[in-house]
Design a protein around this motif. Structure first.
Motif, PDB file in Angstrom:
ATOM      1  N   PRO A 173     -77.684  31.643  99.196  1.00  0.00           N
ATOM      2  CA  PRO A 173     -77.715  30.714 100.925  1.00  0.00           C
ATOM      3  C   PRO A 173     -78.882  31.917 101.307  1.00  0.00           C
ATOM      4  O   PRO A 173     -79.258  31.204 102.257  1.00  0.00           O
ATOM      5  N   SER A 174     -80.399  32.550 100.891  1.00  0.00           N
ATOM      6  CA  SER A 174     -80.381  32.721 101.097  1.00  0.00           C
ATOM      7  C   SER A 174     -82.350  31.747 102.569  1.00  0.00           C
ATOM      8  O   SER A 174     -82.696  31.344 102.601  1.00  0.00           O
ATOM      9  N   GLN A 271     -89.071  35.781  94.831  1.00  0.00           N
ATOM     10  CA  GLN A 271     -90.618  36.034  95.291  1.00  0.00           C
ATOM     11  C   GLN A 271     -90.252  35.238  96.557  1.00  0.00           C
ATOM     12  O   GLN A 271     -90.885  35.188  97.374  1.00  0.00           O
ATOM     13  N   PHE A 272     -89.244  34.762  96.067  1.00  0.00           N
ATOM     14  CA  PHE A 272     -89.204  33.697  97.398  1.00  0.00           C
ATOM     15  C   PHE A 272     -89.085  34.827  99.070  1.00  0.00           C
ATOM     16  O   PHE A 272     -89.545  34.256  99.300  1.00  0.00           O
ATOM     17  N   PHE A 273     -88.082  35.670  98.065  1.00  0.00           N
ATOM     18  CA  PHE A 273     -87.918  36.530  99.704  1.00  0.00           C
ATOM     19  C   PHE A 273     -89.241  37.645 100.238  1.00  0.00           C
ATOM     20  O   PHE A 273     -89.610  37.502 101.471  1.00  0.00           O
ATOM     21  N   LEU A 277     -91.194  36.124 104.327  1.00  0.00           N
ATOM     22  CA  LEU A 277     -91.649  37.241 104.826  1.00  0.00           C
ATOM     23  C   LEU A 277     -92.569  37.997 105.219  1.00  0.00           C
ATOM     24  O   LEU A 277     -93.277  38.491 106.266  1.00  0.00           O
ATOM     25  N   GLY A 278     -93.493  37.214 104.557  1.00  0.00           N
ATOM     26  CA  GLY A 278     -95.246  37.189 104.763  1.00  0.00           C
ATOM     27  C   GLY A 278     -95.658  38.479 103.712  1.00  0.00           C
ATOM     28  O   GLY A 278     -96.706  39.116 104.111  1.00  0.00           O
ATOM     29  N   ILE A 279     -95.164  38.764 102.234  1.00  0.00           N
ATOM     30  CA  ILE A 279     -94.945  40.320 102.483  1.00  0.00           C
ATOM     31  C   ILE A 279     -96.317  40.044 100.885  1.00  0.00           C
ATOM     32  O   ILE A 279     -95.674  38.743 100.782  1.00  0.00           O
TER      33      ILE A 279
END
Ligand code: HEM
Ligand SMILES: N[C@@H](CC(=O)c1ccccc1NC=O)C(=O)O
Length: 481
Positions: A173-174, A271-273, A277-279
């Motif tokens: 869901p994210s 990797q989407f996370f 978040l711009g990491i």
């Protein structure tokens, strides 16, 4: 003109299941043409135990992919063929260097169609290898998940894969949520971005809780000695007996190739996370300031970026699209006075960092401790396992040096994982340094930062959970760490 946001349907991604397929994976190819393949994977354990897998595969006819029609069938063929491939390479006393045309010919066709490398990837053993226990119930958590194929037939191996499947389901869901956040940031709607980030932090927390379930049914000893050897790739495997990698013989030619083995670094979700978040992850060994030292991969990108090549093509292209539109970090940085927004963003960083911390502890229990024990118990290097020479025993000749331990992906695992964890916290630390330069010392805004101070010589020191960070020069307010 800003690029449009990705449409999930264009990339075969489900708003509900994320990178897991919308329709559950096919349990077997029903066309009788492929009956011998299915017979082999259904008898994989007895074939490995009796050491008869090689002769059985060598005596197969060379089948083609021409009877595969639906995407589910292509994926099933891929799963079947890579289980055969890794059983073939790692199932004997010595690793098998040459792969016969019975595997390579159809595998190349299938991999071209799916745009994925001919090796057992995370997609093969996790994303496309699960089934429901009860077909009429949802497969969104561990209470209704089973594996289709395993090398060992053990509960531990099933659980090892299924924890990742459950993480994909929990985190799915994210994807629509954070695309909504990107859209809200475009229209300057800080309230919606904040709400999305708050919800995202909760999802990341739940993902961390699922990760911890690994300990419930996957025993470190079974993992390290029985399961992991089959997951190895052919890259950096000289010490394990494959100095040139693996030779793919397709009847028309023979070619040595080297591929990384399966790794959760190939999970598009994780990797989407990072991307939303711009990491940013640097190549391992490359310093924060110089960008010159260290062992970057040939592509110049680090391992994490390289792992995108091991994802199904459509998922890789989705991440590239998200890369082009991700704006949350800049949005938060441009509204530093919006406390609720900064707090929600930092909570996401803290949750993701906590996930990486839990993971490092897991790697320590499942790999580092086990390799140390194996060295103590068998100093001469005489080992019994799926392959007497394999990933579980490589580099045991050299005295205890954790830096030498390799992941199935081929990384020097501990320095790599610690760097990835520390990079997760960097956006928060950078933002703090900016504020400190502007306003002087104050309470850290983030739970991940415990102390921020300025030395007499003007250099900054930020103490985070990951350690102490120093910035010694500034250029227009930008810190160089
Ligand atoms: C017993 C369980 C596990 C072990 C022993 C393990 C081990 C490793 C190792 C050694 C690496 C380094 C890359 C390589 O060379 O392969 C790695 C990377 C990674 N693993 Fe795991 N892993 C486990 C389970 C998981 C699970 C369930 C997740 C899901 C969240 C996960 C997420 C990751 C990620 C995201 C990376 C890339 C590095 C990063 O982004 O921080 N791992 N893992
Ligand atoms: N990199 C890990 C293996 C790993 O994490 C993995 C390999 C194949 C499929 C899934 C994996 N990760 C977790 O469930 C290792 O070095 O043992």
């Amino acid at each position: 003109m800003l690029p449009p946001l990705p449409d999930l349907a264009d990339y075969g991604i489900s708003p509900v299941h994320g990178f897991l397929p919308d329709e559950e994976p096919l349990e077997m190819l029903s066309n009788p043409y492929y009956i011998k393949w299915e017979a082999i994977v259904s008898k994989l354990q007895p074939l490995l135990l009796s050491r008869r897998l090689h002769e059985v595969i060598d005596s197969l006819p060379v089948l083609s992919a021409r009877h595969l029609h639906t995407e589910r069938e292509w994926r099933r063929a891929y799963v079947v063929l890579v289980f055969m491939l890794h059983g073939y390479v790692w199932g004997g006393n010595q690793p098998q260097e040459r792969i016969p045309p019975q595997i390579t010919v159809p595998l190349f066709q299938v991999c071209e169609h799916l745009d994925i490398p001919p090796v057992a990837t995370y997609a093969a053993v996790c994303l496309w290898n699960y089934k429901p226990i009860f077909p009429d119930e949802p497969t969104d958590n561990l209470s209704n998940l089973a594996c289709i194929n395993t090398f060992t037939g053990s509960m531990d191996e099933q659980w090892f894969y299924l924890v990742s499947v459950a993480i994909e389901a929990q985190g799915a869901p994210s994807i629509p949520l954070m695309l909504q956040a990107i859209s809200a940031a475009r229209s300057g709607d800080s309230r919606v971005v904040t709400e999305c980030l708050q919800h995202f932090a909760e999802i990341l927390d739940k993902v961390g809780a699922v990760l911890q379930k690994m300990y419930e049914h996957c025993d470190p000893h079974i993992f390290y000695h029985r399961i992991r050897p089959y997951l190895a790739g052919s890259k950096n495997m000289g010490d394990a007996g494959l100095p040139r990698g693996v030779m793919y013989d397709d009847g028309a030619g023979q070619e040595y190739r080297q591929y990384s083995g399966g790794s959760n670094a190939q999970s598009s979700l994780i990797q989407f996370f990072d991307i939303v978040l711009g990491i940013e992850h640097r190549p391992t060994g490359v310093g924060r300031n110089d960008g010159t030292s260290g062992a970057a991969s040939k592509s110049g990108h680090g391992f994490i970026r390289e792992m995108r090549d091991y994802m199904p093509g459509s998922h890789r292209r989705f991440l590239e699209h998200v890369d082009r539109v991700a704006n949350i970090r800049e949005f938060v940085e441009s509204r530093k006075s919006d406390k609720a927004l900064s707090c929600a963003y930092d909570a996401c960083l803290a949750m993701l960092r906590a996930l990486r911390d839990k993971h490092i502890q897991m790697v320590s229990r499942y790999i580092i401790v086990k390799s140390r024990e194996a060295r103590i118990n068998s100093p001469t290097g005489t080992q019994h396992g799926p392959a007497a020479l394999n990933l579980a025993i490589v580099r045991q000749d050299k005295p205890s040096n954790n830096k030498k331990l390799r992941g199935t992906g081929g990384t020097a695992l501990i320095p790599f994982l610690k760097q990835a964890r520390d990079e997760t916290e960097e956006p928060a630390i950078n933002a703090w340094a900016h504020r400190l330069l502007r306003d002087g010392p104050a309470e850290p805004r983030s739970a991940t930062l415990s102390k921020v101070g300025e030395h007499a010589d003007g250099h900054l020191e930020v103490v985070g959970l990951a350690g102490t960070w120093s910035a010694d020069q500034t250029e227009g307010g930008i810190c160089h760490w």
